[in-house]
Design an enzyme around this catalytic site. Structure first.
Site, short mmCIF file in Angstrom:
data_model
loop_
_atom_site.label_atom_id
_atom_site.label_comp_id
_atom_site.label_asym_id
_atom_site.label_seq_id
_atom_site.Cartn_x
_atom_site.Cartn_y
_atom_site.Cartn_z
CB SER A 146 36.01 39.31 -75.80
OG SER A 146 36.86 39.26 -76.93
CE1 TYR A 159 35.23 42.42 -78.56
CE2 TYR A 159 32.99 43.23 -78.71
CZ TYR A 159 33.88 42.19 -78.57
OH TYR A 159 33.41 40.90 -78.40
#
Ligand code: NAP
Ligand code: GCO
Length: 266
Positions: A146, A159
């Protein structure tokens, strides 16, 4: 021939979390390139519900339920695939979750859960799949990282920690497995319009404005944007690309930002 570079007709691909979102987009592109497609998830209902969508694209998807954080379920699932479909040539570690909670409010077990799915899961699945790739001296592993592998932001500590770790796990897999002609790369989307981002994109959420101004391309990405990039990392065209992070982010990581109105096209 150019299209031979992207021909996956003799390959078996497993895309974890392929019942919707980015995983489905990746699986569809790999299927259209000829790969036999296997997907998993934790919900049998969602897996059953997606079969017709794949069929519409001419893809007979092989589905099975297993939790990527459960070693026994992963072993049983991969054994079933190897027996009924064939050894996995292309592994896409796509399954992932997010919990948006500030650190001080986040329960430790919730932090661990995100790390478990987003970082330990790819470790468990890759460790189970790679022996056959080593035997064959060939394989592709694509880890869904990401832009949060590079940035933190308020409320996504678990995350971002997981995705930062997955970037370095990708590099470590490369150090250990590239010599077997296995290419392991990170595929790192920016902000993509899926269920996962719906809470911060829809209903006039202010975060939508931030993404629109911070992304030079001036739009949210679509799952297909990520799927198309995955085809490159799954194909012969990337046989000397290893330990790399391929960002699919509309330029957001290249952009510190600008003041609305300074750009004559605003
Ligand atoms: P999503 O819509 O939330 O889908 C996540 C998928 O993962 C679902 O198919 C889900 O299946 C599966 N999954 C979750 N936990 C699992 C587990 N323990 N075992 C097996 N499967 C599990 O997410 P998405 O937006 O498509 O994102 C896909 C990947 O891209 C994730 O790794 C995400 O972190 C990453 N990513 C997304 C964005 C974005 O902007 N959307 C940007 C960068 C990176 P079930 O429902 O059956 O559990
Ligand atoms: C968030 C978003 C991001 C995206 C993606 C960005 O809350 O900031 O959900 O984490 O999922 O990872 O690349």
């Amino acid at each position: 021939m150019i299209n031979e570079l992207f021909n996956l007709s003799d390959k078996v691909a497993l895309v974890t979390g392929g019942s919707h979102g980015i995983g489905m987009a990746i699986a569809k592109v790999l299927g259209k390139a000829g790969a036999k497609i296997c997907i998993n998830g934790t919900s049998r209902e969602r897996l059953d519900a997606c079969i017709d969508e794949y069929k519409k694209e001419g893809i007979d998807v092989y589905t099975l339920v297993f939790d990527v954080t459960d070693e026994k379920q992963v072993d049983e699932g991969i054994t079933k695939i190897e027996k009924e479909v064939g050894a996995i040539d292309i592994l896409v570690n796509n399954a992932g979750i997010i919990k948006r909670v500030p650190i001080l409010d986040m329960a430790v077990e919730d932090f661990k859960k995100v790390i478990d799915v987003d970082l330990v899961g790819p470790f468990i699945v890759s460790k189970r799949v790679v022996p056959k790739m080593i035997e064959k001296r060939s394989g592709k592993i694509i880890n869904l990282c990401s832009m949060m592998s590079e940035y933190g932001r308020y409320s996504v500590s678990a995350y971002a920690s997981a995705k930062g770790g997955l970037k370095l796990l990708t590099q470590n897999m490369t150090c250990e497995w590239a010599k077997y002609n296995i290419q392991i790369n990170g595929l790192a989307p920016g902000y993509i319009a899926t269920e996962q981002t719906a809470p911060i994109r829809e209903g006039g959420h202010p975060f939508n404005d931030l993404v629109m101004t911070r992304t030079p391309a001036g739009r949210w990405g679509e799952p297909e944007d990520v799927g198309n990039a995955a085809l490159f990392l799954a194909s012969k065209a990337s046989d000397f690309v290893n330990g790399h992070m391929l960002y699919v982010d509309g330029g957001i990581l290249a952009n510190f930002g600008y003041v609305k109105g300074e750009n004559e096209t605003d």
